[in-house]
Design a protein around this motif. Structure first.
Motif, PDB file in Angstrom:
ATOM      1  N   LEU A 166       0.858  -1.185   0.000  1.00 60.57           N
ATOM      2  CA  LEU A 166       0.000   0.000   0.000  1.00 60.57           C
ATOM      3  C   LEU A 166       0.895   1.236   0.000  1.00 60.57           C
ATOM      4  CD1 LEU A 166      -2.622  -1.070   2.678  1.00 60.57           C
ATOM      5  CD2 LEU A 166      -3.083  -0.641   0.275  1.00 60.57           C
ATOM      6  N   GLY A 196      -7.268   4.972  -4.376  1.00 61.08           N
ATOM      7  CA  GLY A 196      -7.914   4.973  -5.680  1.00 61.08           C
ATOM      8  C   GLY A 196      -8.181   3.587  -6.224  1.00 61.08           C
ATOM      9  N   ASN A 197      -9.448   3.283  -6.391  1.00 59.95           N
ATOM     10  CA  ASN A 197      -9.847   2.111  -7.160  1.00 59.95           C
ATOM     11  C   ASN A 197      -9.388   0.783  -6.555  1.00 59.95           C
ATOM     12  OD1 ASN A 197     -11.384   1.558  -9.391  1.00 59.95           O
ATOM     13  ND2 ASN A 197      -9.601   1.119 -10.667  1.00 59.95           N
ATOM     14  N   GLY A 199     -10.638  -1.421  -4.685  1.00 65.06           N
ATOM     15  CA  GLY A 199     -11.516  -2.589  -4.659  1.00 65.06           C
ATOM     16  C   GLY A 199     -11.827  -3.158  -6.013  1.00 65.06           C
ATOM     17  N   ALA A 200     -11.357  -2.529  -7.067  1.00 63.74           N
ATOM     18  CA  ALA A 200     -11.807  -2.960  -8.382  1.00 63.74           C
ATOM     19  C   ALA A 200     -10.680  -3.420  -9.292  1.00 63.74           C
ATOM     20  CB  ALA A 200     -12.542  -1.800  -9.071  1.00 63.74           C
ATOM     21  N   THR A 201      -9.477  -3.368  -8.817  1.00 59.26           N
ATOM     22  CA  THR A 201      -8.380  -3.685  -9.728  1.00 59.26           C
ATOM     23  C   THR A 201      -7.506  -4.772  -9.150  1.00 59.26           C
ATOM     24  OG1 THR A 201      -6.966  -2.038  -8.703  1.00 59.26           O
ATOM     25  CG2 THR A 201      -8.327  -1.308 -10.540  1.00 59.26           C
ATOM     26  N   SER A 202      -6.558  -5.199  -9.945  1.00 67.81           N
ATOM     27  CA  SER A 202      -5.675  -6.257  -9.487  1.00 67.81           C
ATOM     28  C   SER A 202      -4.898  -5.889  -8.235  1.00 67.81           C
ATOM     29  CB  SER A 202      -4.729  -6.668 -10.606  1.00 67.81           C
ATOM     30  OG  SER A 202      -4.087  -5.536 -11.132  1.00 67.81           O
ATOM     31  N   PRO A 203      -4.557  -4.589  -7.977  1.00 70.50           N
ATOM     32  CA  PRO A 203      -3.904  -4.309  -6.701  1.00 70.50           C
ATOM     33  C   PRO A 203      -4.701  -4.799  -5.507  1.00 70.50           C
ATOM     34  CG  PRO A 203      -3.683  -2.439  -8.141  1.00 70.50           C
ATOM     35  CD  PRO A 203      -4.584  -3.410  -8.854  1.00 70.50           C
ATOM     36  N   GLU A 205      -6.299  -7.548  -5.332  1.00 72.36           N
ATOM     37  CA  GLU A 205      -5.935  -8.952  -5.176  1.00 72.36           C
ATOM     38  C   GLU A 205      -4.540  -9.059  -4.556  1.00 72.36           C
ATOM     39  OE1 GLU A 205      -7.653 -11.439  -5.347  1.00 72.36           O
ATOM     40  OE2 GLU A 205      -6.474 -13.214  -5.863  1.00 72.36           O
ATOM     41  N   GLU A 237     -17.247  -5.395   1.544  1.00 73.72           N
ATOM     42  CA  GLU A 237     -17.763  -4.602   0.432  1.00 73.72           C
ATOM     43  C   GLU A 237     -16.616  -4.025  -0.391  1.00 73.72           C
ATOM     44  OE1 GLU A 237     -20.882  -3.525  -0.838  1.00 73.72           O
ATOM     45  OE2 GLU A 237     -21.469  -5.357   0.186  1.00 73.72           O
ATOM     46  N   LEU A 238     -15.579  -3.576   0.325  1.00 77.76           N
ATOM     47  CA  LEU A 238     -14.461  -2.941  -0.365  1.00 77.76           C
ATOM     48  C   LEU A 238     -13.702  -3.938  -1.225  1.00 77.76           C
ATOM     49  CD1 LEU A 238     -12.720  -0.422  -0.807  1.00 77.76           C
ATOM     50  CD2 LEU A 238     -11.391  -1.077   1.200  1.00 77.76           C
ATOM     51  N   GLU A 240     -14.706  -7.252  -1.706  1.00 78.59           N
ATOM     52  CA  GLU A 240     -15.551  -8.317  -2.242  1.00 78.59           C
ATOM     53  C   GLU A 240     -15.112  -9.690  -1.735  1.00 78.59           C
ATOM     54  OE1 GLU A 240     -16.341  -8.012  -6.426  1.00 78.59           O
ATOM     55  OE2 GLU A 240     -17.922  -6.642  -5.811  1.00 78.59           O
TER      56      GLU A 240
ATOM     57  N   ALA B   2     -16.942   1.614  -8.094  1.00 78.72           N
ATOM     58  CA  ALA B   2     -15.950   0.710  -8.654  1.00 78.72           C
ATOM     59  C   ALA B   2     -16.234  -0.713  -8.230  1.00 78.72           C
ATOM     60  CB  ALA B   2     -14.556   1.131  -8.199  1.00 78.72           C
ATOM     61  N   THR B   3     -16.627  -0.894  -6.963  1.00 76.55           N
ATOM     62  CA  THR B   3     -16.929  -2.225  -6.476  1.00 76.55           C
ATOM     63  C   THR B   3     -18.091  -2.811  -7.259  1.00 76.55           C
ATOM     64  OG1 THR B   3     -16.205  -1.521  -4.320  1.00 76.55           O
ATOM     65  CG2 THR B   3     -17.484  -3.541  -4.430  1.00 76.55           C
ATOM     66  N   VAL B   6     -17.087  -4.412 -10.606  1.00 80.06           N
ATOM     67  CA  VAL B   6     -16.513  -5.752 -10.540  1.00 80.06           C
ATOM     68  C   VAL B   6     -17.587  -6.771 -10.207  1.00 80.06           C
ATOM     69  CG1 VAL B   6     -14.945  -7.235  -9.276  1.00 80.06           C
ATOM     70  CG2 VAL B   6     -14.216  -4.965  -9.978  1.00 80.06           C
ATOM     71  N   ARG B   7     -18.494  -6.406  -9.317  1.00 73.18           N
ATOM     72  CA  ARG B   7     -19.544  -7.340  -8.943  1.00 73.18           C
ATOM     73  C   ARG B   7     -20.397  -7.692 -10.156  1.00 73.18           C
ATOM     74  NH1 ARG B   7     -22.147  -4.501  -5.065  1.00 73.18           N
ATOM     75  NH2 ARG B   7     -20.574  -5.105  -3.581  1.00 73.18           N
ATOM     76  N   ASN B 103      -5.842  -0.035 -15.497  1.00 73.18           N
ATOM     77  CA  ASN B 103      -5.638  -0.386 -14.088  1.00 73.18           C
ATOM     78  C   ASN B 103      -4.301   0.150 -13.578  1.00 73.18           C
ATOM     79  OD1 ASN B 103      -8.048  -1.675 -13.729  1.00 73.18           O
ATOM     80  ND2 ASN B 103      -7.242  -3.734 -14.016  1.00 73.18           N
ATOM     81  N   VAL B 106      -4.267   3.974 -12.871  1.00 70.72           N
ATOM     82  CA  VAL B 106      -4.962   4.529 -11.713  1.00 70.72           C
ATOM     83  C   VAL B 106      -4.423   3.974 -10.402  1.00 70.72           C
ATOM     84  CG1 VAL B 106      -7.076   4.966 -12.988  1.00 70.72           C
ATOM     85  CG2 VAL B 106      -6.811   2.805 -11.770  1.00 70.72           C
ATOM     86  N   VAL B 109       0.477   3.434  -6.483  1.00 75.23           N
ATOM     87  CA  VAL B 109       1.831   2.899  -6.289  1.00 75.23           C
ATOM     88  C   VAL B 109       2.536   2.777  -7.631  1.00 75.23           C
ATOM     89  CG1 VAL B 109       3.144   0.891  -5.566  1.00 75.23           C
ATOM     90  CG2 VAL B 109       1.205   1.676  -4.209  1.00 75.23           C
ATOM     91  N   VAL B 149     -12.516   8.175 -10.677  1.00 73.40           N
ATOM     92  CA  VAL B 149     -11.683   7.313 -11.516  1.00 73.40           C
ATOM     93  C   VAL B 149     -12.452   6.656 -12.644  1.00 73.40           C
ATOM     94  CG1 VAL B 149     -10.407   5.150 -11.492  1.00 73.40           C
ATOM     95  CG2 VAL B 149      -9.938   6.870  -9.776  1.00 73.40           C
ATOM     96  N   ARG B 150     -13.595   6.066 -12.321  1.00 72.58           N
ATOM     97  CA  ARG B 150     -14.337   5.345 -13.352  1.00 72.58           C
ATOM     98  C   ARG B 150     -14.852   6.277 -14.445  1.00 72.58           C
ATOM     99  NH1 ARG B 150     -12.839   0.284 -13.954  1.00 72.58           N
ATOM    100  NH2 ARG B 150     -13.229  -1.023 -12.154  1.00 72.58           N
TER     101      ARG B 150
END
Lengths: 249, 205
Positions: A166, A196-197, A199-203, A205, A237-238, A240, B2-3, B6-7, B103, B106, B109, B149-150
């Motif tokens: 992080l 930023g984002n 919960g929705a990207t590979s980071p 995971e 929620e964040l 999933e 964003a969540t 993905v859902r 991805n 945004v 890091v 972002v989205r």
């Protein structure tokens, strides 16, 4: 000029700016081979490391992660010894090879932190590396291990390609304890939701995998509950993750 | 939001019998385009030549840094090369590489790492391959990046890359209706930021 015309002009400008960019796949492959072999010059790599560390501290306000004082872990929740579960870095090349482990005195104990090296866009658990950390002996071993994890790779590890979990500089971890029945409860600051984002990207995971590896290194941990400011559902929620049975914690 | 994207993507993938998009191929296999069953295998070089500048433009719009854009675009293609045996099987590799790039762009890091590498190039006098933007155009993209972002991703994919709503939905892992909402809100917010009148727009999928 209306909105559409202004946007179209900006798009044209952007496309013009990349029009002359060289398209040389061979150069990309050379870059990758050099990266893999760790042949970048020492000065170049050192500059990157300094820039990354200085840049992260500057952008995040330069605040260090606070050191834990004490948590509610009891004596019988302290594992006799943490055991690494990540792959061992390939010998013979410096890149992605953990540096020599830190020296620990009798007053210290060893825990492991887990990082990706050259993290892919779709990280997998088998790509994690276990890196030792020598920390002062403590009852709050889980919290200490996670705080080491969240500090990120050392400058030397950064040079070798290990990626932080992080952004550095925020006190992400609120609390981390292991209950008597072997449940690790990890509480994060609500600011994590603002990354930023995440919960929705590979980071996301990558965060999940590194946390799970760090928590499960302790044999006494049989289950783990993650929370956002005390709310496990907010965490679920964040990220999933499965939320079943989590509302009681 | 964003969540939710993905859902929705996971639900749709599940209904279609696809793998979890967060762990495997993020792009539907139902739209033959780049790689067909009986067509000659696509080479990485061809794939790179076909998409590199498009991905570079996306990365530039989303990062605002010429150095970071170049590095992130390269990183996306390094990921494609590393997984080429898998990626070349995808029906829509073009969408896969855009998902990776958006991805990466945004991720704070990753962006910082790319910017740090950019500073290295400054120090070693290596100019970026991307030409600088006109300041007026740069200010538009700065306002785009200030959006959620989205919304920013959807607008950039729509206008810079000329992607359909369906493609954007695949790239972002959203339902098409969600993409339309992102585009609509993003356009309205951007027009307000730029102080320009906005006409209604119909989105074709």
């Amino acid at each position: 000029m209306n909105f559409e015309e202004r946007l179209a002009r900006a798009v044209d400008g952007l496309r013009r700016s990349v029009r002359e960019a060289p398209v040389a796949p061979r150069r990309l492959l050379v870059l990758r081979r050099r990266r893999r072999a760790g042949l970048a010059t020492t000065a170049a790599v050192a500059f990157v490391a300094v820039a990354v560390v200085a840049g992260q501290q500057l952008l995040d306000g330069g605040q260090e992660t606070e050191v834990a004082t004490r948590d509610q872990a009891t004596e019988d929740t302290i594992p006799a010894e943490a055991s690494p579960s990540g792959p061992v870095a390939a010998r013979g090349e410096e890149h992605c090879q953990p540096p020599d482990p830190p020296e620990g005195g009798e007053a210290n104990m060893t825990v492991f932190v887990y990082f990706f090296c050259d993290m892919s866009s779709f990280p997998r658990p088998e790509e994690l590396y276990a890196l030792p950390r020598s920390i002062p002996k403590t009852n709050a071993v889980l919290r200490a291990a996670l705080e080491e994890l969240l500090k990120g790779p050392t400058p030397e590890e950064t040079l070798r390609g290990f990626d932080p979990v992080l952004p550095h500089g925020t006190k992400w971890l609120v609390d981390a304890t292991i209950t008597d029945d072997g449940v690790a409860i990890i509480d994060f600051a609500k600011e994590l939701a603002d990354v930023g984002n995440i919960g929705a990207t590979s980071p996301a995971e990558a965060v999940r995998l590194t946390l799970e590896a760090a928590v499960r290194q302790f044999p006494t941990v049989k289950d783990a509950i993650y929370r956002l400011e005390g709310d496990p559902m907010a965490w679920c929620e964040l990220f999933e993750w499965s939320c079943e049975g989590r509302s009681n914690y | 939001m964003a969540t939710r994207c993905v859902r929705e993507s996971k639900r749709r993938s599940s209904q279609a019998g696809l793998m979890d998009v967060s762990k495997a191929n993020p792009v539907s296999r139902h739209n033959p385009s780049l790689v067909g069953g009986d067509e000659p295998a696509l080479s990485f070089d061809d794939f790179y030549r076909a998409h590199f500048r498009h991905v570079l433009a996306l990365a530039y719009a989303l990062t605002g840094s010429r150095w970071a854009a170049e590095d992130l675009a390269q990183e996306a293609f390094v990921a494609a090369h590393r997984n080429w045996d898998r990626v070349r099987q995808y029906d829509r590799g073009d969408l896969w590489i855009r998902r990776v790039a958006t991805n990466l762009a945004v991720s704070r890091v990753r962006r910082r790492m790319a910017e740090a590498k950019g500073l290295l190039k400054v120090a070693t006098s290596r100019p970026p391959s991307v030409a600088p933007l006109d300041p007026d155009d740069g200010s538009v993209w700065r306002e785009v990046r200030a959006l959620p972002v989205r919304q920013a991703q959807a607008l950039v994919l729509r206008y810079v890359d000329d992607r359909s709503v369906r493609d954007i939905a695949e790239i972002l892992g959203c339902a098409e209706g969600t993409v339309k909402a992102h585009l609509s809100r993003g356009r309205a917010a951007l027009a307000a930021r730029l102080g320009l009148p906005l006409a209604a727009e119909e989105y074709e999928t």
